[in-house]
Design an enzyme around this catalytic site. Sequence first.
Site, mmCIF file in Angstrom:
data_model
loop_
_atom_site.group_PDB
_atom_site.id
_atom_site.type_symbol
_atom_site.label_atom_id
_atom_site.label_comp_id
_atom_site.label_asym_id
_atom_site.label_seq_id
_atom_site.Cartn_x
_atom_site.Cartn_y
_atom_site.Cartn_z
ATOM 1 N N LYS A 62 0.401 -8.845 18.686
ATOM 2 C CA LYS A 62 1.413 -9.084 17.663
ATOM 3 C C LYS A 62 2.756 -9.354 18.335
ATOM 4 O O LYS A 62 3.153 -8.653 19.261
ATOM 5 C CB LYS A 62 1.518 -7.866 16.741
ATOM 6 C CG LYS A 62 2.396 -8.077 15.509
ATOM 7 C CD LYS A 62 2.243 -6.937 14.521
ATOM 8 C CE LYS A 62 3.027 -7.188 13.255
ATOM 9 N NZ LYS A 62 2.814 -6.157 12.224
ATOM 10 N N GLU A 83 -2.439 2.232 -1.439
ATOM 11 C CA GLU A 83 -1.643 2.930 -2.451
ATOM 12 C C GLU A 83 -2.497 3.787 -3.378
ATOM 13 O O GLU A 83 -2.047 4.837 -3.857
ATOM 14 C CB GLU A 83 -0.846 1.907 -3.277
ATOM 15 C CG GLU A 83 0.257 1.205 -2.511
ATOM 16 C CD GLU A 83 -0.233 0.028 -1.683
ATOM 17 O OE1 GLU A 83 0.599 -0.584 -0.973
ATOM 18 O OE2 GLU A 83 -1.459 -0.280 -1.731
ATOM 19 N N ARG A 142 -0.653 -1.554 -7.578
ATOM 20 C CA ARG A 142 -2.027 -1.415 -7.103
ATOM 21 C C ARG A 142 -2.595 -0.025 -7.372
ATOM 22 O O ARG A 142 -3.807 0.184 -7.297
ATOM 23 C CB ARG A 142 -2.079 -1.719 -5.604
ATOM 24 C CG ARG A 142 -1.863 -3.176 -5.275
ATOM 25 C CD ARG A 142 -1.241 -3.410 -3.912
ATOM 26 N NE ARG A 142 -1.868 -2.676 -2.837
ATOM 27 C CZ ARG A 142 -2.941 -3.077 -2.157
ATOM 28 N NH1 ARG A 142 -3.515 -4.217 -2.469
ATOM 29 N NH2 ARG A 142 -3.430 -2.360 -1.171
#
Length: 586
Positions: free
Chosen positions: A244, A329, A357
């Site tokens: 990354k 979540e 969500r």
Amino acid sequence: MYLEKINSPEDIKQYTAQDRKKLAEEMRQAIIQRVSVHGGHLGPDLGFVEASIALHTVFNSPEDKIVFDVSHQCYPHKMLTGRSQAYLSPEHYDDVSGYTNPDESEHDFFNVGHTSTSLSLASGLAKARDLKGTHENIIAVIGDGSMSGGEALEGLDTIGEMGTNLIIVFNDNNQSIAEVHGGMYKQFAKLRETHGQYPHNLFRAMGLDYRFVEHGNDTEELIRVFREVKDIDHPIVIHVVTRKGLGYKPAEENKEKWHSCRGFNIATGEKIGKGPNPYFDTTASYLLHRMKWDHRLAAIAAATPSNFGFTPDKRKEAGNQYIDVGIAEEQAAAMASGMAKNGVHPVFATSATFLQRAYDQISQDVCINNNPVTFLVTWAGFEAMNDVTHLGIFDIPMLTSIPNLIYLAPTSVAEYRAILDWSINQKEHPVAIRVPLPMFTDSDSPVQSSYDRLNQSLVTHSGKDIAILGVGNMYHVARKAAAHLKDKGLDVTIINPLFLSGLDTQLLTQLMDSHRLVVTLEDGVLDGGFGEKVAAFYGPTTMRVMNFGLKKEFRDRYDRQELAQENHLTEEQIASDVWDAFCQLK
């Protein structure tokens, strides 16, 4: 230049290895330059350049369908599918969104900005292909922490049974937005350490074939593997290890900081355009101070610790009283209910768009059981995030539809801190707090030590004839609109409703004695919102009610000022409309 000549993936099919290497360098520099000026996701895209080149070299998009999870690593894909000018020319920077978007290109199949969805979406594409009798490849790209979401596991489970072509590219950069969390990531680390040979393999356990690619930023190795699995007759996971932030040293060294940004100086790495958030700072200082003596307090994040203002050093300070469940979540909300049931007070913070969500868990697991959980709802309102997948304007109808949940909208840092303190101390209700936006820090609304008397609004100025109720962020607009009306000789009552989940019926009844017009202001959709509740209360009476808010619609990358003007939410427009309505009452 290579990139400026690319109009479709066909243009790179005949590139040599050296051509592809130069192309990757140009793409990486274009991403860095654009994000430094325009803002956006940096680390995820830098790490996926080579994989994007390999995918479009081997597969035939859009016939072969590539689905990106979250899609904040889709910039290289967009560059190779006819949108390179949006990354090369500043005048075209706004031509594309930060996520895949079917309105932009036939190579994009979904508007995707929430996580862990690619596998489920791809399974649907694959099933439809099989039912139609076509034979294209379906490729799902997932990673950057997305595997921690429950939907990803549901997708894997379904795909493992399908027994048909579906190629999953697992972009493993050992990072989410912050660090990764969860038992599966310990197993992924073992797979990396053993070059894919570790026996406890989640993907194989789900019935999937598996390939390991140690050098995920090696375009030529990726091309070789993708060619070997193209047109495969069963589902397979290609586990690709990438770096990354590759190509920009600050992003490689601090992956969390450089996941996304609004802009920065390339030479120095100094970020611009983003100052401290007083509400996040308040949350962090309050919780960390209290955690020192209150060991029955816990903070739960779903991969976004910034919503607490919890930097890495603050997370370390919180110790085991800080829990990060990954991008999940639903798990956060249900876990919070379990903690509350067993005598610990959990505080779960996430943005309004991501809290959607967890609706079922908030309703079923928390509120039916009436467990005292505190939810911090951040970035709510139209002046927050404005990508169509990240809108923060639906929270009031969503949360106020749930029984037992107390939803409050403070108007200042001081009021927010007092409500947070009250919510954690009380044991009777699940409570959600609509954290104000950082530009709204002070107000004249009184700060109370207790909010036990539910649904009590605060009258901050008593007038007559007209009353304006400004919800949270819009309380500040209410004050300014009232000042404009005062210039016309009207002494307007100003009210901070505070409670969004219920009405102060006593106050609303009293207003009928000396007021003829009640006005509500909210920075969310009107349908199902706070204003409609007030209008319904006054329905059987002669009271005139005006509701100001947003039309219910999906808007993408809107100009905030233009949206406010379209919906008559500026202080001048509100004052003018209210004045006209009042004159009609005479």
